[in-house]
Design an enzyme around this catalytic site. Sequence first.
Site, mmCIF file in Angstrom:
data_model
loop_
_atom_site.group_PDB
_atom_site.id
_atom_site.type_symbol
_atom_site.label_atom_id
_atom_site.label_comp_id
_atom_site.label_asym_id
_atom_site.label_seq_id
_atom_site.Cartn_x
_atom_site.Cartn_y
_atom_site.Cartn_z
ATOM 1 N N ASN A 1 -6.131 -9.360 -7.742
ATOM 2 C CA ASN A 1 -6.086 -10.234 -6.571
ATOM 3 C C ASN A 1 -7.362 -11.066 -6.402
ATOM 4 O O ASN A 1 -7.334 -12.118 -5.795
ATOM 5 C CB ASN A 1 -5.802 -9.421 -5.299
ATOM 6 C CG ASN A 1 -6.635 -8.174 -5.199
ATOM 7 O OD1 ASN A 1 -6.607 -7.319 -6.080
ATOM 8 N ND2 ASN A 1 -7.403 -8.051 -4.125
ATOM 9 N N HIS B 1 4.429 -10.058 1.953
ATOM 10 C CA HIS B 1 3.576 -11.076 2.577
ATOM 11 C C HIS B 1 2.722 -11.864 1.584
ATOM 12 O O HIS B 1 2.036 -12.805 1.968
ATOM 13 C CB HIS B 1 2.731 -10.491 3.717
ATOM 14 C CG HIS B 1 1.535 -9.696 3.329
ATOM 15 N ND1 HIS B 1 0.269 -10.219 3.341
ATOM 16 C CD2 HIS B 1 1.400 -8.409 2.930
ATOM 17 C CE1 HIS B 1 -0.596 -9.270 2.985
ATOM 18 N NE2 HIS B 1 0.074 -8.168 2.729
ATOM 19 N N SER C 1 4.898 -6.530 -2.479
ATOM 20 C CA SER C 1 4.711 -6.696 -1.042
ATOM 21 C C SER C 1 5.194 -8.087 -0.643
ATOM 22 O O SER C 1 4.912 -9.068 -1.327
ATOM 23 C CB SER C 1 3.232 -6.533 -0.692
ATOM 24 O OG SER C 1 3.030 -6.841 0.670
ATOM 25 N N CYS D 1 -9.977 -7.241 2.605
ATOM 26 C CA CYS D 1 -10.174 -5.885 3.107
ATOM 27 C C CYS D 1 -11.641 -5.481 3.053
ATOM 28 O O CYS D 1 -12.047 -4.537 3.705
ATOM 29 C CB CYS D 1 -9.361 -4.893 2.292
ATOM 30 S SG CYS D 1 -7.768 -5.550 1.809
ATOM 31 N N GLN E 1 0.616 -9.191 -6.731
ATOM 32 C CA GLN E 1 0.219 -10.601 -6.852
ATOM 33 C C GLN E 1 1.109 -11.406 -7.810
ATOM 34 O O GLN E 1 0.876 -12.601 -7.993
ATOM 35 C CB GLN E 1 -1.241 -10.694 -7.330
ATOM 36 C CG GLN E 1 -2.274 -10.311 -6.283
ATOM 37 C CD GLN E 1 -2.319 -11.279 -5.103
ATOM 38 O OE1 GLN E 1 -1.804 -12.405 -5.167
ATOM 39 N NE2 GLN E 1 -2.910 -10.845 -4.007
ATOM 40 N N THR F 1 0.829 -1.203 0.000
ATOM 41 C CA THR F 1 0.000 0.000 0.000
ATOM 42 C C THR F 1 0.867 1.259 0.000
ATOM 43 O O THR F 1 0.634 2.192 -0.774
ATOM 44 C CB THR F 1 -0.940 -0.009 1.229
ATOM 45 O OG1 THR F 1 -1.722 -1.203 1.191
ATOM 46 C CG2 THR F 1 -1.847 1.201 1.250
HETATM 47 C C1 LIG Z 1 -2.194 -7.336 -0.861
HETATM 48 C C2 LIG Z 1 -2.229 -6.401 -1.994
HETATM 49 C C3 LIG Z 1 -1.842 -5.060 -1.840
HETATM 50 C C4 LIG Z 1 -1.479 -4.463 -0.500
HETATM 51 O O1 LIG Z 1 -0.272 -4.907 0.009
HETATM 52 P P1 LIG Z 1 0.011 -4.649 1.579
HETATM 53 O O2 LIG Z 1 1.432 -5.052 1.773
HETATM 54 O O3 LIG Z 1 -0.938 -5.529 2.317
HETATM 55 O O4 LIG Z 1 -0.219 -3.207 1.827
HETATM 56 C C5 LIG Z 1 -1.869 -4.242 -2.945
HETATM 57 N N1 LIG Z 1 -2.232 -4.708 -4.148
HETATM 58 C C6 LIG Z 1 -2.610 -5.988 -4.340
HETATM 59 C C7 LIG Z 1 -2.987 -6.437 -5.703
HETATM 60 C C8 LIG Z 1 -2.618 -6.877 -3.274
HETATM 61 O O5 LIG Z 1 -3.012 -8.129 -3.474
#
Ligand SMILES: *Cc1c(COP(=O)(O)O)cnc(C)c1O
Length: 397
Positions: free
Chosen positions: A153, A203, A201, A327, A181, A75
């Site tokens: 996503n 995670h 990201s 979310c 993703q 984010t």
């Molecule tokens: C999870 C996700 C995000 C956000 O990432 P965070 O590290 O949780 O802020 C943004 N874009 C997509 C497509 C995601 O799947």
Amino acid sequence: METRKLCYLDNNATTRVAPEVIAAMLPFFEQHWGNASSAYSFGNQVTQHIDHAREQLAAMINADPREIIFTSCGTESTNTAIHSALLANPRKRHVITTVVEHSATLNYARTLKGQGYDVTFLPVEPDGTLDLFLLEKSIRSDTAIVSVMWANNETGVLFPIDEIAAICRSHEVAFHTDAVQVPGKLPIDVRNIGADFLSLSAHKLHAPKGIGLLHIKKQVKFHPYIIGGQQERGRRGGTENVPYIIGFGRAAELAMATLDEENIRVRKLRDRLETTILATIPKTVRNGAREPRLPNTVNLSFIGVEAEAVLLMLDRVGICASSGSACTTGSLKPSHVLTAMGLKAKLAQGAVRFSLSIYNTEADIDHALEHLPGIIQKLRGLSPVSVGKPKSPAGKS
Ligand SMILES: *Cc1c(COP(=O)(O)O)cnc(C)c1O
């Protein structure tokens, strides 16, 4: 009570941290916990480890390590890219994005709109794809940046990010892609794409929550979003999250090694789940184009049932799945992605996303396929749609 193994089919929401990643991180909690900016070697020796992680991540996306800054999450990366482009061109106050973005982009764009910026939210086709002709037509002389996600996503649908980057280049407009993703699922080559900014990201990649990166193409004028110390060569203030950076780097290395497995074994698992459900559970439809799509994702609507009810019953047998993005759960509002694809509320409300990872096995798919038909049948038996009369308030407790 029998002990049930967790059947985790929600990897687009977050992923298990790989044991190798945890092992790589631990020494940076236990021994090398100094501040990288210190004058003494106990602290500044961690700098070389941060640099190594940056190199591991650069290798995964074919970048120069100096083009990468670490952030706190996907984010932040997304916000940073858009913010930077707007500051770099103060007279340009128009932003283009799509209606199917993650809230990281969508809600930032909405906030900008509230601040007086002009934002175009591009629509999508019923199969979730984008009309590139419309995208090009939407670019104006005052467009500061185009921000379009690479992989959705919720549906796994892929946008032709290299073509979009080329369109933006030809109009001399900055381009950012939310590629959160993508790593581990598809190869990423930033030199080939040529986007100005790319967000990732950790995670979603078997590393911890709370660490992300922004790739900023060389020669792109950059304005920091988090302003403070001189960390990240002045491009992102804040003491480096050393253990998480190390974990992110190790995860990148692992992701490169498992790319083929994801695309062959995991894709096969996903396809088996999808085709079996479609063949055995009546009145079920796939949401989004079949291809091009992420190899791990399938989004299905079970007509006449509420996804939330399906998820609750799946949970009872140890299966984690999702309706829309994590979310937005908690509200019964149908997914903004599926709504944007033109799905009627009834279909969107019955949409369930299964997203796999390299940790899934044939046994997980067997387990899901064993329980799903009964769950859907049971819910349809209870559902007012099939009974043909409105739900009686007395039936609720
Ligand atoms: C999870 C996700 C995000 C956000 O990432 P965070 O590290 O949780 O802020 C943004 N874009 C997509 C497509 C995601 O799947």
